[in-house]
Design a protein around this motif. Sequence first.
Motif, PDB file in Angstrom:
ATOM      1  N   ARG A   1       0.820  -1.213   0.000  1.00 41.32           N
ATOM      2  CA  ARG A   1       0.000   0.000   0.000  1.00 41.32           C
ATOM      3  C   ARG A   1       0.854   1.263   0.000  1.00 41.32           C
ATOM      4  O   ARG A   1       0.456   2.291  -0.547  1.00 41.32           O
ATOM      5  CB  ARG A   1      -0.954  -0.030   1.178  1.00 41.32           C
ATOM      6  CG  ARG A   1      -1.965  -1.186   1.023  1.00 41.32           C
ATOM      7  CD  ARG A   1      -2.919  -1.296   2.160  1.00 41.32           C
ATOM      8  NE  ARG A   1      -3.829  -0.157   2.133  1.00 41.32           N
ATOM      9  CZ  ARG A   1      -4.661   0.125   3.125  1.00 41.32           C
ATOM     10  NH1 ARG A   1      -4.710  -0.643   4.189  1.00 41.32           N
ATOM     11  NH2 ARG A   1      -5.460   1.173   3.043  1.00 41.32           N
ATOM     12  N   LEU A   2       2.035   1.206   0.594  1.00 39.84           N
ATOM     13  CA  LEU A   2       2.946   2.359   0.591  1.00 39.84           C
ATOM     14  C   LEU A   2       3.615   2.551  -0.764  1.00 39.84           C
ATOM     15  O   LEU A   2       3.925   3.679  -1.156  1.00 39.84           O
ATOM     16  CB  LEU A   2       4.037   2.173   1.653  1.00 39.84           C
ATOM     17  CG  LEU A   2       3.639   2.391   3.096  1.00 39.84           C
ATOM     18  CD1 LEU A   2       4.734   1.877   4.019  1.00 39.84           C
ATOM     19  CD2 LEU A   2       3.363   3.863   3.360  1.00 39.84           C
ATOM     20  N   LEU A   3       3.860   1.458  -1.463  1.00 32.89           N
ATOM     21  CA  LEU A   3       4.654   1.509  -2.686  1.00 32.89           C
ATOM     22  C   LEU A   3       3.827   1.539  -3.969  1.00 32.89           C
ATOM     23  O   LEU A   3       4.330   1.227  -5.041  1.00 32.89           O
ATOM     24  CB  LEU A   3       5.619   0.318  -2.716  1.00 32.89           C
ATOM     25  CG  LEU A   3       6.655   0.324  -1.591  1.00 32.89           C
ATOM     26  CD1 LEU A   3       7.455  -0.967  -1.589  1.00 32.89           C
ATOM     27  CD2 LEU A   3       7.567   1.531  -1.700  1.00 32.89           C
ATOM     28  N   LYS A   4       2.577   1.933  -3.870  1.00 35.03           N
ATOM     29  CA  LYS A   4       1.750   2.097  -5.075  1.00 35.03           C
ATOM     30  C   LYS A   4       2.361   3.184  -5.956  1.00 35.03           C
ATOM     31  O   LYS A   4       2.839   4.203  -5.462  1.00 35.03           O
ATOM     32  CB  LYS A   4       0.321   2.509  -4.701  1.00 35.03           C
ATOM     33  CG  LYS A   4      -0.457   1.472  -3.958  1.00 35.03           C
ATOM     34  CD  LYS A   4      -1.005   0.473  -4.906  1.00 35.03           C
ATOM     35  CE  LYS A   4      -1.905  -0.504  -4.173  1.00 35.03           C
ATOM     36  NZ  LYS A   4      -2.326  -1.587  -4.991  1.00 35.03           N
ATOM     37  N   ARG A   5       2.362   2.952  -7.243  1.00 35.08           N
ATOM     38  CA  ARG A   5       2.922   3.946  -8.173  1.00 35.08           C
ATOM     39  C   ARG A   5       2.086   5.223  -8.204  1.00 35.08           C
ATOM     40  O   ARG A   5       2.605   6.320  -8.265  1.00 35.08           O
ATOM     41  CB  ARG A   5       3.030   3.343  -9.563  1.00 35.08           C
ATOM     42  CG  ARG A   5       4.173   2.392  -9.668  1.00 35.08           C
ATOM     43  CD  ARG A   5       4.281   1.807 -11.068  1.00 35.08           C
ATOM     44  NE  ARG A   5       5.260   0.747 -11.045  1.00 35.08           N
ATOM     45  CZ  ARG A   5       5.012  -0.497 -10.689  1.00 35.08           C
ATOM     46  NH1 ARG A   5       3.806  -0.857 -10.341  1.00 35.08           N
ATOM     47  NH2 ARG A   5       5.959  -1.404 -10.668  1.00 35.08           N
TER      48      ARG A   5
ATOM     49  N   PRO B   1       0.056   8.009  -6.615  1.00 33.81           N
ATOM     50  CA  PRO B   1      -0.057   8.603  -5.279  1.00 33.81           C
ATOM     51  C   PRO B   1      -1.468   8.523  -4.682  1.00 33.81           C
ATOM     52  O   PRO B   1      -1.615   8.295  -3.489  1.00 33.81           O
ATOM     53  CB  PRO B   1       0.362  10.057  -5.489  1.00 33.81           C
ATOM     54  CG  PRO B   1       1.253  10.009  -6.686  1.00 33.81           C
ATOM     55  CD  PRO B   1       0.683   8.920  -7.568  1.00 33.81           C
ATOM     56  N   LEU B   2      -2.490   8.673  -5.504  1.00 30.21           N
ATOM     57  CA  LEU B   2      -3.858   8.636  -4.990  1.00 30.21           C
ATOM     58  C   LEU B   2      -4.281   7.241  -4.543  1.00 30.21           C
ATOM     59  O   LEU B   2      -5.256   7.091  -3.802  1.00 30.21           O
ATOM     60  CB  LEU B   2      -4.840   9.177  -6.039  1.00 30.21           C
ATOM     61  CG  LEU B   2      -4.668  10.659  -6.374  1.00 30.21           C
ATOM     62  CD1 LEU B   2      -5.609  11.065  -7.497  1.00 30.21           C
ATOM     63  CD2 LEU B   2      -4.881  11.524  -5.146  1.00 30.21           C
ATOM     64  N   GLU B   3      -3.554   6.224  -4.971  1.00 25.66           N
ATOM     65  CA  GLU B   3      -3.863   4.843  -4.576  1.00 25.66           C
ATOM     66  C   GLU B   3      -3.114   4.421  -3.313  1.00 25.66           C
ATOM     67  O   GLU B   3      -3.409   3.384  -2.732  1.00 25.66           O
ATOM     68  CB  GLU B   3      -3.502   3.878  -5.710  1.00 25.66           C
ATOM     69  CG  GLU B   3      -4.350   4.027  -6.948  1.00 25.66           C
ATOM     70  CD  GLU B   3      -3.925   3.093  -8.049  1.00 25.66           C
ATOM     71  OE1 GLU B   3      -3.109   2.173  -7.815  1.00 25.66           O
ATOM     72  OE2 GLU B   3      -4.398   3.284  -9.178  1.00 25.66           O
ATOM     73  N   ARG B   4      -2.156   5.232  -2.878  1.00 28.70           N
ATOM     74  CA  ARG B   4      -1.356   4.887  -1.697  1.00 28.70           C
ATOM     75  C   ARG B   4      -2.175   5.013  -0.418  1.00 28.70           C
ATOM     76  O   ARG B   4      -3.166   5.730  -0.363  1.00 28.70           O
ATOM     77  CB  ARG B   4      -0.128   5.794  -1.598  1.00 28.70           C
ATOM     78  CG  ARG B   4       0.860   5.527  -2.696  1.00 28.70           C
ATOM     79  CD  ARG B   4       2.087   6.404  -2.587  1.00 28.70           C
ATOM     80  NE  ARG B   4       2.789   6.365  -3.848  1.00 28.70           N
ATOM     81  CZ  ARG B   4       3.387   7.397  -4.409  1.00 28.70           C
ATOM     82  NH1 ARG B   4       3.413   8.568  -3.790  1.00 28.70           N
ATOM     83  NH2 ARG B   4       3.972   7.282  -5.569  1.00 28.70           N
ATOM     84  N   ILE B   5      -1.725   4.331   0.606  1.00 30.81           N
ATOM     85  CA  ILE B   5      -2.381   4.382   1.905  1.00 30.81           C
ATOM     86  C   ILE B   5      -2.353   5.819   2.422  1.00 30.81           C
ATOM     87  O   ILE B   5      -1.358   6.529   2.244  1.00 30.81           O
ATOM     88  CB  ILE B   5      -1.700   3.400   2.886  1.00 30.81           C
ATOM     89  CG1 ILE B   5      -2.514   3.253   4.169  1.00 30.81           C
ATOM     90  CG2 ILE B   5      -0.272   3.791   3.161  1.00 30.81           C
ATOM     91  CD1 ILE B   5      -2.037   2.119   5.057  1.00 30.81           C
ATOM     92  N   SER B   6      -3.441   6.240   3.041  1.00 34.07           N
ATOM     93  CA  SER B   6      -3.503   7.605   3.566  1.00 34.07           C
ATOM     94  C   SER B   6      -2.692   7.708   4.862  1.00 34.07           C
ATOM     95  O   SER B   6      -2.355   6.695   5.486  1.00 34.07           O
ATOM     96  CB  SER B   6      -4.949   8.004   3.852  1.00 34.07           C
ATOM     97  OG  SER B   6      -5.443   7.283   4.971  1.00 34.07           O
ATOM     98  N   PHE B   7      -2.419   8.928   5.255  1.00 35.21           N
ATOM     99  CA  PHE B   7      -1.669   9.191   6.484  1.00 35.21           C
ATOM    100  C   PHE B   7      -2.401   8.569   7.676  1.00 35.21           C
ATOM    101  O   PHE B   7      -1.796   7.873   8.495  1.00 35.21           O
ATOM    102  CB  PHE B   7      -1.517  10.708   6.647  1.00 35.21           C
ATOM    103  CG  PHE B   7      -0.659  11.123   7.797  1.00 35.21           C
ATOM    104  CD1 PHE B   7       0.721  11.101   7.689  1.00 35.21           C
ATOM    105  CD2 PHE B   7      -1.230  11.554   8.981  1.00 35.21           C
ATOM    106  CE1 PHE B   7       1.523  11.499   8.752  1.00 35.21           C
ATOM    107  CE2 PHE B   7      -0.438  11.949  10.045  1.00 35.21           C
ATOM    108  CZ  PHE B   7       0.938  11.922   9.931  1.00 35.21           C
TER     109      PHE B   7
END
Length: 69
Positions: A35-39, A41-47
């Motif tokens: 989830r951190l390494l999604k290409r 940015p909008l698909e990455r895990i939120s803060f």
Amino acid sequence: MCVSCQVELLRVIQKPLEMPGDVSLSPPCVDLLQRLLKREPLERISFADFFTHPFVDIAASSASLDQHD
């Protein structure tokens, strides 16, 4: 940056994410890394979701430690 370096970087970035086979990672750890390494940015895990993820959840970890006292 040289053109061949840019091409190589793009090639590496576009490869599917692979976890090292010689390292034992727990399923929650693998999930968090993916989830951190999604290409995108909008698909990455939120803060907020990062800090409540089972692998990182500090509140759950401290509660678990308190139960063992």
